[in-house]
Every structure is written in structure tokens, then in C-alpha cells.
Write an enzyme that holds these catalytic residues in place. Structure first.
Site, PDB file in Angstrom:
ATOM      1  N   GLN A 292       0.847  -1.204   0.000  1.00 30.65           N
ATOM      2  CA  GLN A 292       0.000   0.000   0.000  1.00 30.65           C
ATOM      3  C   GLN A 292       0.883   1.255   0.000  1.00 30.65           C
ATOM      4  O   GLN A 292       1.588   1.504   0.972  1.00 30.65           O
ATOM      5  CB  GLN A 292      -0.884   0.010   1.253  1.00 30.65           C
ATOM      6  CG  GLN A 292      -1.832   1.190   1.327  1.00 30.65           C
ATOM      7  CD  GLN A 292      -2.505   1.287   2.699  1.00 30.65           C
ATOM      8  OE1 GLN A 292      -1.862   1.544   3.705  1.00 30.65           O
ATOM      9  NE2 GLN A 292      -3.800   1.058   2.732  1.00 30.65           N
ATOM     10  N   GLY A 293       0.833   2.021  -1.065  1.00 30.56           N
ATOM     11  CA  GLY A 293       1.628   3.252  -1.167  1.00 30.56           C
ATOM     12  C   GLY A 293       0.768   4.473  -0.921  1.00 30.56           C
ATOM     13  O   GLY A 293       0.393   5.180  -1.868  1.00 30.56           O
TER      14      GLY A 293
ATOM     15  N   SER B  98       1.107   6.512   2.596  1.00 29.82           N
ATOM     16  CA  SER B  98       1.832   7.467   3.448  1.00 29.82           C
ATOM     17  C   SER B  98       3.108   7.968   2.776  1.00 29.82           C
ATOM     18  O   SER B  98       3.759   7.239   2.026  1.00 29.82           O
ATOM     19  CB  SER B  98       2.222   6.802   4.768  1.00 29.82           C
ATOM     20  OG  SER B  98       1.091   6.270   5.393  1.00 29.82           O
TER      21      SER B  98
ATOM     22  N   GLU C 205      -9.801  -1.256   6.375  1.00 33.03           N
ATOM     23  CA  GLU C 205      -8.689  -1.509   7.300  1.00 33.03           C
ATOM     24  C   GLU C 205      -9.147  -1.322   8.742  1.00 33.03           C
ATOM     25  O   GLU C 205      -8.727  -2.027   9.640  1.00 33.03           O
ATOM     26  CB  GLU C 205      -7.548  -0.535   6.953  1.00 33.03           C
ATOM     27  CG  GLU C 205      -6.249  -0.830   7.672  1.00 33.03           C
ATOM     28  CD  GLU C 205      -5.072  -0.023   7.116  1.00 33.03           C
ATOM     29  OE1 GLU C 205      -5.268   0.782   6.190  1.00 33.03           O
ATOM     30  OE2 GLU C 205      -3.970  -0.215   7.634  1.00 33.03           O
TER      31      GLU C 205
HETATM   32  C1  LIG Z   1       2.954  -0.932  11.523  1.00 31.40           C
HETATM   33  C2  LIG Z   1       2.586   0.108  10.521  1.00 31.40           C
HETATM   34  C3  LIG Z   1       2.243  -0.275   9.238  1.00 31.40           C
HETATM   35  C4  LIG Z   1       1.941   0.686   8.277  1.00 31.40           C
HETATM   36  N1  LIG Z   1       1.691   0.276   6.996  1.00 31.40           N
HETATM   37  C5  LIG Z   1       1.474   1.209   6.046  1.00 31.40           C
HETATM   38  C6  LIG Z   1       1.321   0.816   4.678  1.00 31.40           C
HETATM   39  O1  LIG Z   1       1.372  -0.374   4.328  1.00 31.40           O
HETATM   40  N2  LIG Z   1       1.131   1.777   3.745  1.00 31.40           N
HETATM   41  C7  LIG Z   1       1.071   3.096   4.069  1.00 31.40           C
HETATM   42  O2  LIG Z   1       0.854   3.908   3.182  1.00 31.40           O
HETATM   43  N3  LIG Z   1       1.228   3.508   5.368  1.00 31.40           N
HETATM   44  C8  LIG Z   1       1.441   2.591   6.348  1.00 31.40           C
HETATM   45  N4  LIG Z   1       1.638   2.987   7.648  1.00 31.40           N
HETATM   46  C9  LIG Z   1       1.672   4.406   7.947  1.00 31.40           C
HETATM   47  C10 LIG Z   1       0.492   4.902   8.751  1.00 31.40           C
HETATM   48  O3  LIG Z   1      -0.660   4.977   7.962  1.00 31.40           O
HETATM   49  C11 LIG Z   1       0.897   6.268   9.313  1.00 31.40           C
HETATM   50  O4  LIG Z   1       1.984   6.055  10.203  1.00 31.40           O
HETATM   51  C12 LIG Z   1      -0.237   6.943  10.039  1.00 31.40           C
HETATM   52  O5  LIG Z   1      -1.222   7.356   9.117  1.00 31.40           O
HETATM   53  C13 LIG Z   1       0.250   8.180  10.828  1.00 31.40           C
HETATM   54  O6  LIG Z   1       0.968   9.028   9.995  1.00 31.40           O
HETATM   55  P1  LIG Z   1       2.438   9.531  10.403  1.00 31.40           P
HETATM   56  O7  LIG Z   1       3.256   8.380  10.820  1.00 31.40           O
HETATM   57  O8  LIG Z   1       2.940  10.401   9.291  1.00 31.40           O
HETATM   58  O9  LIG Z   1       2.208  10.421  11.709  1.00 31.40           O
HETATM   59  P2  LIG Z   1       1.645  11.908  11.767  1.00 31.40           P
HETATM   60  O10 LIG Z   1       0.437  12.032  10.923  1.00 31.40           O
HETATM   61  O11 LIG Z   1       2.768  12.838  11.508  1.00 31.40           O
HETATM   62  O12 LIG Z   1       1.207  12.001  13.281  1.00 31.40           O
HETATM   63  C14 LIG Z   1       2.148  12.168  14.348  1.00 31.40           C
HETATM   64  C15 LIG Z   1       1.353  12.296  15.650  1.00 31.40           C
HETATM   65  O13 LIG Z   1       0.511  13.454  15.592  1.00 31.40           O
HETATM   66  C16 LIG Z   1      -0.856  13.095  15.816  1.00 31.40           C
HETATM   67  N5  LIG Z   1      -1.724  13.907  14.964  1.00 31.40           N
HETATM   68  C17 LIG Z   1      -1.604  14.084  13.613  1.00 31.40           C
HETATM   69  N6  LIG Z   1      -2.597  14.871  13.165  1.00 31.40           N
HETATM   70  C18 LIG Z   1      -3.384  15.167  14.245  1.00 31.40           C
HETATM   71  C19 LIG Z   1      -4.572  15.932  14.413  1.00 31.40           C
HETATM   72  N7  LIG Z   1      -5.165  16.529  13.386  1.00 31.40           N
HETATM   73  N8  LIG Z   1      -5.098  16.016  15.655  1.00 31.40           N
HETATM   74  C20 LIG Z   1      -4.515  15.386  16.727  1.00 31.40           C
HETATM   75  N9  LIG Z   1      -3.358  14.663  16.622  1.00 31.40           N
HETATM   76  C21 LIG Z   1      -2.815  14.546  15.388  1.00 31.40           C
HETATM   77  C22 LIG Z   1      -0.956  11.637  15.421  1.00 31.40           C
HETATM   78  O14 LIG Z   1      -2.031  10.991  16.061  1.00 31.40           O
HETATM   79  C23 LIG Z   1       0.409  11.100  15.872  1.00 31.40           C
HETATM   80  O15 LIG Z   1       0.362  10.817  17.255  1.00 31.40           O
HETATM   81  C24 LIG Z   1       1.938   2.063   8.625  1.00 31.40           C
HETATM   82  C25 LIG Z   1       2.264   2.440   9.931  1.00 31.40           C
HETATM   83  C26 LIG Z   1       2.601   1.483  10.856  1.00 31.40           C
HETATM   84  C27 LIG Z   1       2.981   1.928  12.248  1.00 31.40           C
END
Ligand SMILES: Cc1cc2nc3c(=O)[nH]c(=O)nc-3n(C[C@H](O)[C@H](O)[C@H](O)COP(=O)(O)OP(=O)(O)OC[C@H]3O[C@@H](n4cnc5c(N)ncnc54)[C@H](O)[C@@H]3O)c2cc1C
Length: 394
Positions: free
Chosen positions: A130-131, A133, A248
Site C-alpha cells: 500500500q503506497g 503514506s 482496514e
Molecule cells: C505498523 C505500521 C504499518 C503501516 N503500513 C502502512 C502501509 O502499508 N502503507 C502506508 O501507506 N502507510 C502505512 N503505515 C503508515 C500509517 O498509515 C501512518 O503512520 C499513520 O497514518 C500516521 O501518519 P504519520 O506516521 O505520518 O504520523 P503523523 O500524521 O505525523 O502524526 C504524528 C502524531 O501526531 C498526531 N496527529 C496528527 N494529526 C493530528 C490531528 N489533526 N489532531 C490530533 N493529533 C494529530 C498523530 O495521532 C500522531 O500521534 C503504517 C504504519 C505502521 C505503524
């Protein structure tokens, strides 16, 4: 669960039980409970197990028969998940295609795409990544910057994706790309199906907290895919992505309580064998963990009822289930390590983490993937409770 076990459903349950008892043997039985959705422990065995399930026609059982499914009802699908979890079978390796992309294609894909891709998913012949993030676009997915430009009969893709689960094994990626730089944030995005094996794609593994490296960054530099690989309408990919994320957050959690129950049982055994069960605090926490496993089960029942249209809003219940389960599971998993006594703290090169230690480390991710806890709370606040909307970037 919200199930009326008719004689037909009981027969169906017996058929699965019999199949699992005959096939979950040997190397597969030795890997009971092994692997997490994002963990590559024993990948080859898990993939072989998926192929075993495929040979028995036990993958994607709700899909139409013409794409390799069984057209199983919602009750039958749930019974399958419950029996699977009860047997503590290995985690399926190819969940990305089965649980995420497949349902998305069923809802939004063209007939050609369904015929081309779905049978290869049910036969475990093609694996998906899944691309979505990007380094600057996770929770705020609509700020994604990877772009796709049309060149004749093809799309040309440039950009970077990250946290791609099982990306190192993927034959194809389903990728969210910006296809219209002038449109509002949510309106110029499209979903493309992109073959992994080409010069324009570089996959770089990231070592995760469990020591596995299936997680990765994917760099697209002039990567190409055919124009026919667009899912849904051009620039309308946001709707498609929300469909994929809804899957999901929803049905994939339904039988989780049984897996968690296996862990709670292991914690109680560990506390007994290390004499931790004599501690009043440990005993109280074990009872709390056991009770929370029940609540996760009841939340699963509520989600099931909502999905069947009997009671409540499935999206709200899916968020409630996810927030509660991920928070409670992290707390339980920490308890599991404490129940092991001093031995729970052993780590280091060459040391193989035991199951309770693995669970503790793996649960850290549960409040992040599939929509973080904070984002789920925002959704509940705004859509369910009708509280004022949070300020968002313009
Ligand atoms: C095990 C695992 C598997 C994954 N697999 C995939 C995958 O296959 N494909 C893919 O595309 N992605 C994948 N991801 C990515 C996942 O979707 C993202 O990590 C997730 O959406 C959070 O984005 P981020 O890591 O950029 O954190 P950020 O969005 O930068 O968030 C950082 C922190 O800020 C908080 N925050 C952000 N915005 C707000 C808001 N508006 N209000 C309050 N708090 C907020 C969040 O809750 C978090 O605590 C995976 C992640 C993990 C951990």
C-alpha cells in the site's frame, strides 16, 4: 458474536474446524500465532500457509466465485475468522491484497481490473503493497506530493512513499498520487496500480522494532504504469482511498479478541510460573486484562450488528473498537512482559524474543496504523458527537 447458528452455519463451522485440524499440522502447527500484520517473522512459512489456505479455497471467502471466492455470507465470514483465530493459525502473509486492495477493487475497480488481479490474490500468486503514506503525509494524507503525469497510454510517477508494509515482497503497489496540481487538496488525487519490478522503483527496507525488515520506503523516479491501471475516476481517488481505509479499520478487527485471549491466557500462565500471580497488583491487573479482552469481544459484536444494519453506525463503532482495542492491548502487552518477571526484560543480539515480548513491541504500532488514536478521536468528536471541526490546513 451476533450469530444465529442455523444447522447450515453449524455444518459450515464443522467444515472449517475439520479442514484446520487436518491442515494446521507439521511446520504450520509449529508456527501457531506467529507473525503480525507487519512482521516478517517466518515469512516463508506464513506464505506457504497462505498457499495452503488458497488450495483449500479458504481465502477471500466473501468474494464472488468468478474471482476465486466462495460468496460466503457475512455470518460465514465471521465464523471463518473466529475458527481461524481459535486455532491460533499463523498470521496470513498476504493480507494487503486480501483484506485491503481486493475489497477496494471490488468496490471501485473496472471489470478488467477485477478479472486481472483478484484471482491472483486469492491464489497467492501476486503480493501487494500500500503506497499511501509519505514522509510529510500520514494522518493528513491529502497533503501527499507523489505525482503522476499522463504520457500517452501510460502514467509516469515520481515521489516517495514510506511505511509500506510487506513492501519488500510486493509484486504491485496501489499508490495514491496527485494527478491535478491545480485542484483542491482532496480533489486532484488518483489511485494507480503500479508494477514493482521496473527500473523507476527502488524499495529500501526499514528495520522495525521487532527486528524485521519487511517495512520499507519506496522511491518512484519516472516509474510507469498503463493508463488502464487507474482505479475509479481520475482525480477522484480520495473516495477510493477512504473505502480502502474503512476496510482496514473495520472488519479486519472482528476476531481479534480471540488472539488477544490467547495472549491473556499466556500471561496468566507466565504469572503463575514466575510466582508473580501472588502479587496483589499483578492479580488485579490480570483480572483487568481478562476483562478488557471481554470488552474487545463485545465491541466486536457491536460492530458485527452495525455492519449487518441492525444497530448503530458501523464507522463510529469501528473507531470505538479500534481506539479501545489498541489502547487496552498496549496496556495488556506491557503486563504480559511484567508477568514474565525479570526474564521479560532479556533482550539483545542473538536472543530470540518470546511471544509475550514480541506482542509488547508489536502493539506499539496499533495506535498508529489504520488511523492513529488521535485521528479516530477526532472523527468520533466531529462526526458522531457533532463537536466543532478541528482547524485544518487550507
Ligand atoms: C505498523 C505500521 C504499518 C503501516 N503500513 C502502512 C502501509 O502499508 N502503507 C502506508 O501507506 N502507510 C502505512 N503505515 C503508515 C500509517 O498509515 C501512518 O503512520 C499513520 O497514518 C500516521 O501518519 P504519520 O506516521 O505520518 O504520523 P503523523 O500524521 O505525523 O502524526 C504524528 C502524531 O501526531 C498526531 N496527529 C496528527 N494529526 C493530528 C490531528 N489533526 N489532531 C490530533 N493529533 C494529530 C498523530 O495521532 C500522531 O500521534 C503504517 C504504519 C505502521 C505503524
Amino acid at each position: 458474536m451476533d450469530l444465529d447458528l442455523t444447522p447450515e452455519l453449524l455444518d459450515f463451522r464443522d467444515e472449517i474446524r475439520t479442514w484446520l485440524s487436518e491442515h494446521l499440522v507439521g511446520e504450520f502447527a509449529e508456527h501457531r500465532g506467529v507473525g503480525f500484520s507487519w512482521d516478517d517473522a517466518a515469512w516463508d512459512v506464513r506464505l506457504a500457509w497462505d498457499k495452503e489456505l488458497a488450495a483449500g479455497n479458504w481465502l477471500c471467502i466473501g468474494w464472488p466465485k468468478r474471482y476465486g471466492g466462495r460468496e460466503a455470507t457475512v455470518d460465514e465470514q465471521l465464523i471463518f475468522q473466529l475458527e481461524y483465530a481459535r486455532a491460533d493459525a499463523p498470521y496470513r502473509a498476504s493480507v494487503q491484497g486480501q483484506d485491503l486492495l481486493g475489497p477496494t477493487l471490488l468496490a471501485f475497480g473496472s471489470e478488467d481490473q477485477k478479472q486481472r488481479f483478484l484471482p491472483k490474490i486469492t491464489a497467492v500468486e501476486e503480493l501487494w503493497g500500500q503506497g499511501f503514506s509519505e514522509p510529510g503525509a500520514g494522518s493528513d494524507l491529502a497533503s501527499l506530493r507523489a505525482k503522476a503525469v499522463r504520457d500517452g497510454d501510460e502514467w509516469v510517477i515520481d515521489g516517495q512513499k514510506i511505511w509500506t508494509s510487506a513492501g519488500v515482497y510486493a509484486d504491485w503497489f496501489y499508490v495514491m498520487c496527485r494527478t491535478n496540481l491545480d485542484a483542491p487538496r482532496h480533489k486532484g488525487i488518483s489511485m494507480l496500480l503500479v508494477p514493482a519490478d521496473q527500473p523507476g522503483i527502488e524499495v529500501r527496507p526499514i528495520r522495525n522494532i521487532l527486528g524485521g525488515s519487511e517495512f520499507c520506503e519506496v522511491f518512484f523516479s519516472g516509474a510507469r504504469t498503463s493508463a488502464s491501471m487507474l482505479v475509479g475516476e481520475v482525480d477522484q481517488g480520495w473516495r477510493v482511498a477512504m473505502g480502502a481505509l474503512g476496510t482496514e479499520r473495520g472488519t479486519t478487527l472482528l476476531a481479534e479478541h480471540l488472539r488477544i485471549q490467547h495472549e491473556v491466557d499466556a500471561m496468566i500462565d507466565a504469572a503463575r510460573s514466575t510466582a508473580q500471580s501472588g502479587s496483589a497488583v499483578m492479580r488485579a491487573n490480570l483480572v483487568r486484562a481478562w476483562s478488557e479482552a471481554r470488552i474487545i469481544e463485545w465491541n466486536g459484536r457491536r460492530l458485527m450488528s452495525a455492519l449487518k444494519g441492525r444497530d448503530g453506525d458501523p464507522a463510529a463503532q469501528a473507531s470505538v473498537s479500534k481506539v479501545f482495542a489498541s489502547t487496552a492491548h498496549q496496556r495488556m502487552a506491557e503486563l504480559g512482559v511484567r508477568a514474565r518477571g525479570a526474564g521479560g526484560e532479556v533482550v539483545g543480539d542473538g536472543y530470540r524474543l518470546d511471544r509475550l515480548q514480541q506482542v509488547m513491541l508489536a502493539t506499539r504500532a496499533e495506535s498508529i496504523y489504520g488511523g492513529t488514536t488521535q485521528i479516530q478521536l477526532n472523527l468520533l468528536a466531529e462526526r458522531t458527537l457533532g463537536l466543532p471541526r478541528e482547524k485544518r490546513p487550507s
